[in-house]
Design a protein around this motif. Structure first.
Motif, mmCIF file in Angstrom:
data_model
loop_
_atom_site.group_PDB
_atom_site.id
_atom_site.type_symbol
_atom_site.label_atom_id
_atom_site.label_comp_id
_atom_site.label_asym_id
_atom_site.label_seq_id
_atom_site.Cartn_x
_atom_site.Cartn_y
_atom_site.Cartn_z
ATOM 1 N N GLU A 1 27.802 13.890 3.887
ATOM 2 C CA GLU A 1 27.176 12.939 2.969
ATOM 3 C C GLU A 1 25.883 13.541 2.431
ATOM 4 O O GLU A 1 24.819 13.380 3.011
ATOM 5 N N GLN A 2 26.015 14.260 1.312
ATOM 6 C CA GLN A 2 24.870 14.892 0.674
ATOM 7 C C GLN A 2 24.785 14.420 -0.765
ATOM 8 O O GLN A 2 25.763 13.993 -1.358
ATOM 9 N N GLY A 3 23.592 14.524 -1.315
ATOM 10 C CA GLY A 3 23.408 14.183 -2.719
ATOM 11 C C GLY A 3 23.394 12.695 -2.997
ATOM 12 O O GLY A 3 23.418 12.273 -4.141
ATOM 13 N N ILE A 4 23.347 11.883 -1.937
ATOM 14 C CA ILE A 4 23.264 10.433 -2.116
ATOM 15 C C ILE A 4 21.790 10.080 -2.265
ATOM 16 O O ILE A 4 20.988 10.343 -1.371
ATOM 17 N N VAL A 5 21.452 9.531 -3.406
ATOM 18 C CA VAL A 5 20.059 9.172 -3.664
ATOM 19 C C VAL A 5 19.978 7.663 -3.825
ATOM 20 O O VAL A 5 20.591 7.091 -4.723
ATOM 21 N N THR A 6 19.254 7.023 -2.944
ATOM 22 C CA THR A 6 19.100 5.580 -3.017
ATOM 23 C C THR A 6 18.365 5.190 -4.295
ATOM 24 O O THR A 6 17.404 5.858 -4.699
ATOM 25 N N GLY A 7 18.822 4.121 -4.919
ATOM 26 C CA GLY A 7 18.184 3.632 -6.132
ATOM 27 C C GLY A 7 16.748 3.187 -5.914
ATOM 28 O O GLY A 7 15.958 3.092 -6.863
ATOM 29 N N LYS A 8 16.388 2.935 -4.667
ATOM 30 C CA LYS A 8 15.023 2.504 -4.339
ATOM 31 C C LYS A 8 14.000 3.543 -4.795
ATOM 32 O O LYS A 8 12.888 3.188 -5.188
ATOM 33 N N ILE A 9 14.380 4.812 -4.778
ATOM 34 C CA ILE A 9 13.413 5.852 -5.149
ATOM 35 C C ILE A 9 13.022 5.730 -6.617
ATOM 36 O O ILE A 9 11.880 5.996 -6.992
ATOM 37 N N ASP B 1 0.832 -1.201 0.000
ATOM 38 C CA ASP B 1 0.000 0.000 0.000
ATOM 39 C C ASP B 1 0.867 1.253 0.000
ATOM 40 O O ASP B 1 0.531 2.248 -0.632
ATOM 41 N N VAL B 2 1.972 1.199 0.739
ATOM 42 C CA VAL B 2 2.919 2.309 0.836
ATOM 43 C C VAL B 2 4.322 1.725 0.838
ATOM 44 O O VAL B 2 4.573 0.706 1.484
ATOM 45 N N ILE B 3 5.230 2.373 0.118
ATOM 46 C CA ILE B 3 6.632 1.972 0.145
ATOM 47 C C ILE B 3 7.365 2.922 1.080
ATOM 48 O O ILE B 3 7.228 4.138 0.987
ATOM 49 N N LEU B 4 8.140 2.349 1.972
ATOM 50 C CA LEU B 4 8.915 3.130 2.932
ATOM 51 C C LEU B 4 10.376 3.115 2.497
ATOM 52 O O LEU B 4 10.944 2.058 2.251
ATOM 53 N N VAL B 5 10.946 4.302 2.391
ATOM 54 C CA VAL B 5 12.351 4.451 2.002
ATOM 55 C C VAL B 5 13.041 5.261 3.084
ATOM 56 O O VAL B 5 12.507 6.268 3.549
ATOM 57 N N SER B 6 14.216 4.819 3.488
ATOM 58 C CA SER B 6 14.975 5.556 4.487
ATOM 59 C C SER B 6 16.373 5.833 3.960
ATOM 60 O O SER B 6 16.972 5.007 3.281
ATOM 61 N N THR B 7 16.875 7.006 4.281
ATOM 62 C CA THR B 7 18.228 7.397 3.887
ATOM 63 C C THR B 7 18.746 8.384 4.923
ATOM 64 O O THR B 7 18.080 8.662 5.917
ATOM 65 N N TRP B 8 19.936 8.903 4.687
ATOM 66 C CA TRP B 8 20.464 9.899 5.601
ATOM 67 C C TRP B 8 21.093 11.034 4.804
ATOM 68 O O TRP B 8 21.442 10.886 3.639
ATOM 69 N N ASN B 9 21.215 12.158 5.478
ATOM 70 C CA ASN B 9 21.762 13.360 4.875
ATOM 71 C C ASN B 9 22.542 14.094 5.967
ATOM 72 O O ASN B 9 22.023 14.321 7.051
ATOM 73 N N SER B 10 23.793 14.402 5.680
ATOM 74 C CA SER B 10 24.622 15.129 6.645
ATOM 75 C C SER B 10 25.524 16.087 5.885
ATOM 76 O O SER B 10 25.555 16.097 4.654
#
Length: 195
Positions: free
Chosen positions: A87-95, A75-84
């Protein structure tokens, strides 16, 4: 997916679900939180803080095809990542899988720096919302709970959880458009005499 030793933290989701349950707005027994990956214990510990480890389903490590099928039925996809700061501009392929499936998405951003590229992308896509876990903001907490409650109500009523997907934005990530961009780059470099 990988929880990177707990750097990815779903606690805001469990907190939101617990709050909604405590207010009598949802029946927690009707929710199944399915996890696929090698870090189930981390997710279990996060849910356990809110006495919600009973809603978890552990599939362990699964193939990419099985992962896509699982996401497609969610029903909903949950994606988690971090930003500091570091460590910026990292985009998980899951999106990009979420964009392909056009499913509702909730992005939890951990770290020390709010916002970031992934947050902008999910908001632009119209598929869901992002939640910055490093910000103490009652408005953001309510927005998260409203997103969860809306998804719950639609699913309980037997409807596909809907989104307001931005078709033009999502199309810019389609294989057809990306292949055309790559072709243009290759042709452009070729005309300049580059190998």
């Amino acid at each position: 997916g990988s929880m990177y030793g707990g750097q990815r933290d779903f606690s805001p989701v469990f907190f939101g679900l617990k709050e909604l349950h405590n207010k009598g707005l949802i029946n927690i027994g009707k929710i199944c939180f399915t996890y696929a990956g090698k870090d189930f214990q981390i997710v279990k510990d996060q849910a356990g803080k809110y006495e919600l480890d009973g809603i978890l389903e552990n599939l362990g490590f699964i193939s990419r095809i099985d992962s896509l099928n699982l996401q497609n039925t969610a029903d909903v996809i949950l994606v988690s990542t971090w930003n500091s700061e570091n460590e910026q501009g990292i985009v998980t392929g899951k999106i990009f899988e979420c964009f392909l499936l056009k499913k509702p998405v909730l992005v939890i951003i951990n770290g020390t720096k709010p916002g970031g590229e992934l947050s902008d992308m999910i908001e632009s896509s119209g598929l869901g919302i992002s939640f910055d876990s490093m910000i103490a903001d009652p408005f953001q907490d309510e927005r998260l709970k409203n997103f969860l409650l809306n998804a719950y109500k639609q699913a309980i009523d037997g409807h596909v959880v809907s989104t307001n997907g931005n078709h033009n934005y999502l199309e810019s990530f389609s294989y057809r458009v990306l292949a055309k961009k790559l072709e243009d780059i290759l042709l452009s470099n070729g005309s300049k005499g580059n190998p």
